[in-house]
Enzyme design. Structure first.
Site, short mmCIF file in Angstrom:
data_model
loop_
_atom_site.label_atom_id
_atom_site.label_comp_id
_atom_site.label_asym_id
_atom_site.label_seq_id
_atom_site.Cartn_x
_atom_site.Cartn_y
_atom_site.Cartn_z
N HIS A 175 4.34 6.04 13.09
CA HIS A 175 5.05 5.90 11.82
C HIS A 175 4.77 7.08 10.90
O HIS A 175 5.61 7.45 10.08
CB HIS A 175 4.61 4.61 11.10
N HIS A 196 -2.22 9.62 4.55
CA HIS A 196 -1.07 9.87 5.42
C HIS A 196 0.07 10.36 4.55
O HIS A 196 -0.05 10.37 3.31
CB HIS A 196 -0.65 8.59 6.17
N HIS A 224 4.59 10.73 3.92
CA HIS A 224 5.97 10.29 4.18
C HIS A 224 6.84 11.50 3.85
O HIS A 224 6.55 12.21 2.87
CB HIS A 224 6.36 9.12 3.28
N GLU A 227 8.58 8.43 -1.33
CA GLU A 227 8.84 6.98 -1.41
C GLU A 227 9.10 6.59 -2.86
O GLU A 227 10.18 6.06 -3.17
CB GLU A 227 7.63 6.20 -0.86
N HIS A 277 -0.24 9.73 0.53
CA HIS A 277 -0.90 8.48 0.10
C HIS A 277 -2.35 8.47 0.54
O HIS A 277 -2.64 8.56 1.74
CB HIS A 277 -0.17 7.28 0.72
N THR A 298 3.88 0.05 1.56
CA THR A 298 5.30 0.40 1.70
C THR A 298 5.76 0.34 3.15
O THR A 298 6.89 0.68 3.47
CB THR A 298 5.58 1.83 1.18
N THR A 299 4.84 -0.10 4.03
CA THR A 299 5.22 -0.33 5.43
C THR A 299 4.79 -1.75 5.79
O THR A 299 3.88 -2.29 5.16
CB THR A 299 4.49 0.63 6.39
C1 LIG Z 1 -2.03 -0.92 6.84
C2 LIG Z 1 -2.34 0.54 6.63
C3 LIG Z 1 -1.49 1.12 5.51
C4 LIG Z 1 -0.29 1.73 5.77
F1 LIG Z 1 0.16 1.83 7.05
C5 LIG Z 1 0.50 2.26 4.74
F2 LIG Z 1 1.66 2.87 5.08
C6 LIG Z 1 0.12 2.17 3.43
S1 LIG Z 1 1.07 2.81 2.10
N1 LIG Z 1 2.35 3.57 2.64
O1 LIG Z 1 1.50 1.69 1.26
O2 LIG Z 1 0.18 3.76 1.41
C7 LIG Z 1 -1.10 1.57 3.16
F3 LIG Z 1 -1.53 1.47 1.89
C8 LIG Z 1 -1.88 1.04 4.19
F4 LIG Z 1 -3.04 0.44 3.89
ZN LIG Z 2 2.22 5.54 2.61
#
Ligand SMILES: CCc1c(F)c(F)c(S(N)(=O)=O)c(F)c1F
Ligand SMILES: [Zn+2]
Length: 262
Positions: free
Chosen positions: A65, A95, A97, A107, A120, A200-201
């Site tokens: 992803h 990570h 996006h 996002e 993020h 957001t996933t």
């Molecule tokens: C379960 C692991 C995970 C993600 F895969 C993720 F995409 C995001 S996000 N996009 O909201 O930052 C998280 F915060 C997170 F803890």
């Molecule tokens: Zn994220």
């Protein structure tokens, strides 16, 4: 969309996630479109404090992803605190996006405008919860620091990440990535917007205190293009699907207030 498989394509994308993850239609979903003039300036909101000095990354992985840099979160060596947070939250991973060539990718949006990408940094409440998993389902379990990436000049430190991406081209690949401190990816100002939202996933848990920095960092198109060399698909799969446009569109605010640090 079969089973809990999800993605960003026509058959498994964000508009279908609600079939396996009904919380997708919840009342504190992320991301959102941020309207700066409607954000409440809250003088009681102190600065965010990032204590990343003892932080050390462990590895970098392609989870099908996004590309994720993981950290050792066995103690409080690297934390975010202050701002809207009542206690320190431990850095677990970061990570990105991003979009396709030249368009969209972030996002969160600001007055309907997208950036080329969004970083993020995911932290969890190690004071109240014993594990990340437990924290990830609690309303005050996670704190994610969002940083916009804008296309422009080369970013002098991002190449440490983009130069490693060829090693994690395929879904499921992981490689050693020690000694990287994400402090080098911060913009000069730590002014932010903050609101209560979700992952957001999938599983889209409504467990995130979002802290989105107002100032983007600048990275080059060349550096962004290296993210697009990654694949959603594994080495053993016949189809090779380029990893891009791995962002969820903005979700309804549902009466939430966005606060501004100043
Ligand atoms: C379960 C692991 C995970 C993600 F895969 C993720 F995409 C995001 S996000 N996009 O909201 O930052 C998280 F915060 C997170 F803890
Ligand atoms: Zn994220």
């Amino acid at each position: 969309m079969t089973g809990n498989h999800w993605g960003y394509g026509k058959e498994d994308g964000p508009y279908l996630w609600h079939t396996n993850y009904p919380i997708a239609k919840g009342n504190r979903q992320s991301p959102i479109d941020i309207l700066p003039h409607e954000a409440l300036h809250d003088p009681s909101l102190g600065p965010i404090i990032l204590k990343y000095d003892r932080c050390t990354s462990s590895n970098i992985t392609n989870n099908g992803h996004s590309v994720v840099v993981e950290f050792d979160d066995s103690d409080d060596r690297s934390v975010i605190q202050g701002g809207p947070l009542d206690n320190p939250y431990r850095l677990k991973q970061f990570h990105f996006h991003w979009g396709g060539k030249g368009c969209c990718g972030s996002e969160h949006t600001v007055e309907g405008n997208s950036y080329a990408s969004e970083l993020h940094l995911v932290h969890w409440n190690g004071v109240k919860y014993k594990t990340f998993g437990e924290a990830s389902t609690a309303p005050d379990g996670l704190a994610v620091l969002g940083i916009f990436l804008e296309a422009g000049d080369d970013h002098r430190w991002l190449h440490m990440i983009t130069d490693a991406l060829y090693m994690v081209k395929f879904k499921g690949s992981v490689t050693n990535f020690k000694g990287f401190n994400p402090k080098c990816l911060l913009p000069s100002s730590l002014h932010y917007w903050t609101y209560l939202g979700s992952l957001t996933t999938p599983p889209l848990h409504e467990s995130v205190a979002w802290i989105v920095l107002k100032e983007p960092i600048v990275v080059s198109e060349k550096q962004l293009s290296k993210f697009r060399m990654l694949l959603f698909t594994g080495e053993e799969e016949d189809q090779r699907i380029r990893m891009e446009n791995n962002f969820r569109p903005p979700q309804p605010l549902q009466g939430r207030k966005v606060r501004s640090s100043n």
